[in-house]
Design a protein around this motif. Structure first.
Motif, short mmCIF file in Angstrom:
data_model
loop_
_atom_site.label_atom_id
_atom_site.label_comp_id
_atom_site.label_asym_id
_atom_site.label_seq_id
_atom_site.Cartn_x
_atom_site.Cartn_y
_atom_site.Cartn_z
N ARG A 195 0.95 -1.23 0.03
CA ARG A 195 -0.01 0.18 -0.16
C ARG A 195 0.98 1.18 0.04
NH1 ARG A 195 -2.85 -1.52 3.69
NH2 ARG A 195 -2.09 -0.37 5.54
N THR A 196 1.88 1.37 0.59
CA THR A 196 2.74 2.22 0.97
C THR A 196 3.51 2.57 -0.49
OG1 THR A 196 3.12 2.16 3.25
CG2 THR A 196 4.77 3.30 2.37
N GLU A 197 3.95 1.51 -1.34
CA GLU A 197 4.64 1.54 -2.43
C GLU A 197 3.56 2.33 -3.58
OE1 GLU A 197 7.50 1.24 -5.52
OE2 GLU A 197 7.48 1.47 -3.32
N SER A 198 2.47 1.79 -3.33
CA SER A 198 1.62 2.23 -4.30
C SER A 198 1.25 3.70 -4.20
CB SER A 198 0.06 1.38 -4.08
OG SER A 198 0.29 -0.03 -4.38
N GLU A 199 0.90 4.04 -2.82
CA GLU A 199 0.72 5.60 -2.61
C GLU A 199 1.91 6.42 -3.02
OE1 GLU A 199 0.41 5.34 1.74
OE2 GLU A 199 -1.67 4.86 1.65
N ARG A 200 3.26 5.84 -3.05
CA ARG A 200 4.21 6.44 -3.66
C ARG A 200 4.27 6.91 -5.02
NH1 ARG A 200 8.91 5.82 -6.00
NH2 ARG A 200 8.64 3.60 -6.00
N LEU A 201 3.91 5.71 -5.73
CA LEU A 201 3.75 5.57 -7.09
C LEU A 201 2.76 6.86 -7.61
CD1 LEU A 201 4.26 1.76 -7.98
CD2 LEU A 201 5.80 3.66 -8.51
N VAL A 202 1.47 6.69 -7.21
CA VAL A 202 0.41 7.44 -7.37
C VAL A 202 0.74 9.00 -7.14
CG1 VAL A 202 -1.96 8.17 -6.56
CG2 VAL A 202 -1.39 5.83 -7.13
N GLU A 203 1.61 9.20 -5.95
CA GLU A 203 2.00 10.60 -5.85
C GLU A 203 2.82 11.24 -6.98
OE1 GLU A 203 3.72 10.28 -2.02
OE2 GLU A 203 1.90 10.34 -0.82
N SER A 204 3.55 10.25 -7.66
CA SER A 204 4.31 10.97 -8.82
C SER A 204 3.60 11.21 -9.82
CB SER A 204 5.35 9.52 -9.23
OG SER A 204 4.58 8.74 -9.85
N LEU A 205 2.31 11.04 -10.13
CA LEU A 205 1.47 11.65 -11.17
C LEU A 205 1.32 13.24 -10.80
CD1 LEU A 205 -1.18 8.74 -11.09
CD2 LEU A 205 1.09 8.57 -12.19
N THR A 206 0.92 13.65 -11.88
CA THR A 206 0.46 14.95 -12.06
C THR A 206 -0.90 15.25 -11.71
OG1 THR A 206 -0.14 14.99 -14.47
CG2 THR A 206 1.97 15.69 -13.83
N PRO A 207 -1.42 16.28 -11.33
CA PRO A 207 -2.76 16.30 -10.93
C PRO A 207 -3.79 15.95 -12.20
CG PRO A 207 -1.78 18.37 -10.28
CD PRO A 207 -0.67 17.55 -11.00
N ARG A 208 -3.36 16.08 -13.49
CA ARG A 208 -4.26 15.82 -14.36
C ARG A 208 -4.16 14.06 -14.64
NH1 ARG A 208 -8.44 17.45 -16.80
NH2 ARG A 208 -7.51 19.23 -17.85
N GLU A 209 -2.85 13.65 -14.50
CA GLU A 209 -3.00 12.33 -14.57
C GLU A 209 -3.56 11.47 -13.50
OE1 GLU A 209 1.61 12.31 -16.62
OE2 GLU A 209 1.45 12.11 -14.35
N ARG A 210 -3.68 12.10 -12.35
CA ARG A 210 -4.24 11.40 -11.18
C ARG A 210 -6.10 11.42 -11.37
NH1 ARG A 210 -0.50 14.00 -7.73
NH2 ARG A 210 -1.52 15.59 -7.47
N GLU A 211 -6.37 12.58 -12.06
CA GLU A 211 -7.63 12.89 -12.60
C GLU A 211 -8.05 11.70 -13.51
OE1 GLU A 211 -11.43 14.07 -11.79
OE2 GLU A 211 -9.65 14.88 -10.98
#
Length: 258
Positions: free
Chosen positions: A172-188
């Motif tokens: 879960r921690t590793e997944s959170e770190r990878l998601v945080e590397s995305l730009t705001p648009r990529e997260r959307e």
């Protein structure tokens, strides 16, 4: 005398009735039985509406799987809407009860010890994991213990369960770190993917061209280190990323999030 209200949920009728009868012999226990997840949910809702909530749920780990898919290994998923024939395992029922009636303590009854599934049960909200062939006195100890907010596991399972929970936390921690590397648009875009939207639907929602959406999706897969949308969605869910609200307004126009 304060009485404990127990609901036994097992699709093996003879086992459920026998266990219910044994528990009912205790002077401080009131017990009922249900043979499926939908039936159990109806019992819980009806009892709550009548002001006599159940205290403890005893749930078969393989609920619903014996007659439908022989040898299948069920997954822990949210309890869906459905009828009596819905394939919903006991751990899924635990999650549904935890969400709908958090005051009800749940104990999973298992035919064999399985550290992975026991860890899933705890993550879903169970307070205990007990062998089906344990003694009545042991089961009563667990029932009374979980009402004191204790967690009960067989000693032989402790090391394996702790290992599974530690691994799940690491993932879960590793997944959170990878998601945080995305730009705001990529997260959307990722949230749209979690919602099951295809490229065209994402483009319409975000007021982008399909080509731009394709580029964003490729960037998302690359940054997350996966090769498919399904894998990206699974990683996103581990990281706690929910789907975009399809019933709400579209996201803002313009390039601020690009």
């Amino acid at each position: 005398m304060v009485r404990i209200r127990v609901l036994v949920v097992d699709d093996h009728r003879i086992f459920a009735e026998s266990l219910a009868a044994a528990l009912a012999a205790e002077p401080d226990v009131d017990v009922s039985a249900a043979g499926s997840s939908p039936a159990a949910l109806r019992c819980l809702d009806r009892a709550a509406a009548e002001g006599r909530k159940f205290d403890v749920l005893l749930v078969d780990a393989d609920l619903g799987c014996h007659a439908h898919v022989p040898g299948a290994r069920p997954a822990a998923v949210p309890v869906p809407e459905g009828g009596e024939d819905g394939l919903v395992d006991g751990i899924s029922l635990v999650a549904g009860v935890r969400s709908g009636q958090p005051s009800v303590r749940t104990v999973v009854l298992a035919e064999k010890d399985d550290p992975r599934r026991a860890a899933l049960a705890l993550q879903a909200g169970a307070s205990g994991w007990v062998a089906k062939d344990c003694s009545l006195s042991r089961l009563l100890t667990v029932i009374r213990g979980v009402l004191r907010d204790e967690t009960h596991l067989p000693p032989a399972l402790l090391t394996g369960v702790l290992r599974e929970l530690t691994a799940a936390r690491k993932h879960r921690t590793e997944s959170e770190r990878l998601v945080e590397s995305l730009t705001p648009r990529e997260r959307e875009v990722l949230r749209c993917m979690v919602a099951g939207l295809g490229r065209k639907a994402v483009a319409e929602r975000l007021f982008l061209s399909p080509h731009t959406v394709r580029t964003h999706m490729q960037n998302v897969l690359g940054k997350l280190g996966v090769h498919s949308t399904l894998a990206a969605v699974a990683l996103a869910r581990r990281a706690g990323v929910g789907p975009v609200d399809l019933a709400g307004d579209v996201v803002e126009r313009g390039g601020q999030l690009a």
